[in-house]
Design an enzyme around this catalytic site. Structure first.
Site, PDB file in Angstrom:
ATOM      1  N   ASP A   1      -1.849   0.796   7.587  1.00 41.05           N
ATOM      2  CA  ASP A   1      -1.340   0.571   6.295  1.00 41.05           C
ATOM      3  C   ASP A   1      -0.730  -0.889   5.896  1.00 41.05           C
ATOM      4  OD1 ASP A   1      -1.044   3.555   5.381  1.00 41.05           O
ATOM      5  OD2 ASP A   1       0.063   3.720   7.227  1.00 41.05           O
ATOM      6  N   GLU A   4      -1.169  -1.363  -4.611  1.00 44.94           N
ATOM      7  CA  GLU A   4      -2.560  -0.765  -5.028  1.00 44.94           C
ATOM      8  C   GLU A   4      -2.071   0.384  -5.982  1.00 44.94           C
ATOM      9  OE1 GLU A   4      -5.086  -0.607  -1.570  1.00 44.94           O
ATOM     10  OE2 GLU A   4      -6.080   1.206  -2.283  1.00 44.94           O
ATOM     11  N   ASP A  49       0.799  -1.301  -0.133  1.00 45.20           N
ATOM     12  CA  ASP A  49       0.068   0.021   0.169  1.00 45.20           C
ATOM     13  C   ASP A  49       0.874   1.070  -0.136  1.00 45.20           C
ATOM     14  OD1 ASP A  49      -2.123   1.712   0.314  1.00 45.20           O
ATOM     15  OD2 ASP A  49      -1.907   1.680   2.479  1.00 45.20           O
TER      16      ASP A  49
END
Lengths: 177, 177
Positions: free
Chosen positions: B142, B70, B10
């Site tokens: 996260d 992502e 991420d």
């Protein structure tokens, strides 16, 4: 004064320009320049791989002692800004992986340093690069911009500053940070 | 079927989350997760150095066989978009330097894959990550998002696809590109 070899970078999502110069007192000597083109239509990870691998090859071949990269302007198109950011992040990744201190300069700083005023046209910058490095021909646009960034770093960073860089200090816009 | 270990990422300019899972048929096992924080106020090259060095350390420690990251949404703030792009470019640089095939998933794909619909709240995603990996506590935000990306890749990529990835083909959004 120890020998300084500066790698200048003009980052871009389609093409990353590079230029290498030697600094000997007030003299600047051309070493190499070129452009790393990313395969059009390739997925982002592959484009990033090409940028990182290409710059590592350049650093291994020419062994610069320090690096400088142009600060990019924020585009009106957010997707283009994101893409440019990713390419610039990849270029800086290659520089820091090879343990080079990285200075950043805006396009305005480059124009002021190389031409003498911030409103210079692209062609004027290229002309001054050719003149300053006594080149026999005009390099390709991205390569010329990268050489201009390297020249800007040479002009901004004085001998004392260069010594600090060599000892691991960080410089940004020609100033210690 | 060969052993698959997925590293999910991420990306972010202040914090880069990572999550490592093992895939054994339909089973998913938690391996590790965490967050690489960049020093606030540090110059960009130093922040990029921290991201790249941190991820290389993670890859060396856990030896994932593939990676997924992502896709970030384009922010309304162009300067923030540029910064996020540079951080994401650094993260992908570390993955491709370590020769990992990199798949990309949007936040929508992650929510659909992990929760079952694209309008899931952040807390629902975290809850499903805890459930799917039988965790005793909720990971930091996260890290949970990175584990969700890894789970999405596990769900999207079938055995045949994984075989192709292992042979050097590129996958994007769970599809070959």
């Amino acid at each position: 004064m120890s020998h300084r070899r500066i790698l200048g970078i003009d980052p871009g999502s389609r093409a990353t320009g590079f230029g290498v110069i030697d600094v000997l007192g007030h003299e600047r000597h051309y070493v190499a320049s070129g452009c790393i083109k990313t395969p059009p239509g390739a997925a982002l990870p592959e484009r990033i791989r090409v940028i990182v691998a290409g710059l590592i090859e350049v650093i291994d071949a020419y062994a610069p002692t320090e690096a400088a990269i142009e600060q990019v302007f924020v585009n009106v198109n957010p997707a283009a800004t994101l893409m440019l950011g990713q390419a610039r992040g990849a270029a800086i990744s290659a520089l820091v992986l090879k343990k080079l201190a990285v200075a950043e300069y805006t396009a305005l700083q480059v124009k002021q340093s190389v031409v003498g005023h911030g409103k210079a046209a692209k062609e004027q910058v290229q002309h001054m690069v050719v003149h300053a490095l006594k080149l026999s021909g005009t390099p390709q646009s991205d390569a010329a911009d990268a050489l201009a960034v390297a020249l800007t770093h040479a002009n901004h960073s004085h001998a004392a500053l260069a010594g600090l860089v060599a000892r691991g200090f960080k410089v940004r816009g020609g100033r210690l940070v």
